[in-house]
Enzyme design. Sequence first.
Site: not given
Ligand code: AGP
Length: 611
Positions: A2, A491, A606
């Site tokens: 959040c 996604e 994100k």
């Molecule tokens: C990638 O397109 C996704 N949004 C997701 O898999 C992301 O890569 C994953 O949550 C890891 O995030 P981070 O690199 O911030 O650790």
Amino acid sequence: MCGIVGYVGGREATPILLEGLRRLEYRGYDSAGVAVMNGDAAGITIRKLAGRVQGLRQVLAGEPVHGSTGIAHTRWATHGAPTTPNAHPHVDCSGRIALVHNGIIENADALRAALQASGHRFCTETDTETLAHLIEDAGGETLEARVIGALGHVVGTYGLAVVSADHPGTVVVARQGSPVLLGIGEGELFVASDASAILEHTRSVVYLDDGDIAVLTPSGYHIIDTQDHVQLRPVNDIAWDLQAIELGGYPHFMLKEICEQAETVRSTLRGRLLFDSGAARLNGLNLSPEQCAAIQRIVIVACGTSWHAGLVGRHVIQELAGIPVAVEYASEYRYSRPIREPGTVAIAISQSGETADTLEAMRAARAGGAIRVLGIVNVVGSTIAREADGGIYLHAGPEIGVASTKAFTSQIVALTLLGLYLGHHRGLAPEAGRELVCRLSQLPGLITRTLALEPQVRALARAYADRPTFLYLGRGVNFPVALEGALKLKEISYIHAEGYPAAEMKHGPIALIDDQMPVVFVAPKDDIFQKVRSNMQEVKARGGHIIAVTTEGNGDLGGLVDHQLRVPATAPLLSPVLTTLPLQLLAYHIAVLRGCDVDQPRNLAKSVTVE
Ligand code: AGP
């Protein structure tokens, strides 16, 4: 994950809170709300609703709220459906305490039962509401004393901001496992989950550490721990500026971030290529030549796209430095009871630097005896970056689009720099190092050339946007690109897609092939291209439609594939930086054609700061 925002100062809080939420909406967008105090004990006014920040803005336009102290929240639901009652801020029974929270209260059910047994009435399904009631029950003269008392009962993670009608003009902030920072303005103070929410007001930020309790008033702030000991934290200056988090004329952040990869890869490389020695300069790694030589094994922990980058990194580091590399899903690693092996270096790869699974996996690696824990991270000052013994910042600038793109290519480049750095101290032939350094320096121009494929990719998107499922195939260092291409499509377009090793098709999945399933081959002209070409023939023989990402000038695919996307030649180890680009664009354009919310896809956020 959040987003939380807070303000205390001399200006109207509401517009500052709303703009801060808008900039944090990529962290979660199920619901949004504000709590504002007008400086006297008249109480707290709350406005909140399910849906996007824009909806909240409209409500506030119709029912304005005035006051110079406030907190706000945009939600990614973990406990309780994304409804208006479950939206933050949450209040206690009296309505005189309000708070916003990012994280998970793991013992919320037990706390709720005890609070209800003592007469508290709950209005929501959330874990967060228990905090408001705990603060209501906690004794103490000051709001911070009551917050500390309440948190003593809590097991879990929180980035928390609290206001109370009994303490006008005060915001108390607490951090445990979820990022939160303070913004230091002129006679005003800010709270935010990350700097993008407050950058237009100040570049001076203080990152709170786990266990910190910050007390903000119009006259200033101080930080204590739960034992009331003063904590001193440095004030940092944010290097990037607003336009880095603005759309800049693009329709979506994802397209902007795809198109800026020549520049972001240039930024990742800047100052780090040593052309004469064929090595890399990585000052933040904190790894001496002796320590490099002593490494016996590397374990990479990451999630999602970062995990795919780790798979590329395994090929690169093994080839350049001769070190065995294991790549683990962070969420699996931490519960796998890893075997303690001497000479192990752990590497956490994370764009946000806040992914809970990755953070906990790196902590598990350290507990398991890793001699060094390194971070390859984009967000400066993030938790993973700060807990690592050293690391490599991507310098790719803020990545706003939920689908990670520019971070992926910069992660691969950073891992290649790491491979050069390690290899230089472990016998990599200087000529081989110099060749790769030269190839790395050429990447930005090759990226620009590859992105010129966009019109061709857009045409393919129009041809295949209605297909119900896709298969992505690759081998060797490009197998992770097949996985990544499938993830991008899944996604943001919600089409099912699967990445697979090309040679594995004959062991089962080839049964799926029909004339409705597009099969994307990631097939640059490298030393295993002929093997991949054979796999294409197997698919073609069964009526499959083949889209091949291959190398410019490769004349071996005529008549075999239906479409070719040709990328410039480069060193085989660097080919993923280029072969991934058309797949990013393909996913983007298909999602746009399908009317999907490209930057904020359903159910996603994100950075996943909850386990
Ligand atoms: C990638 O397109 C996704 N949004 C997701 O898999 C992301 O890569 C994953 O949550 C890891 O995030 P981070 O690199 O911030 O650790």
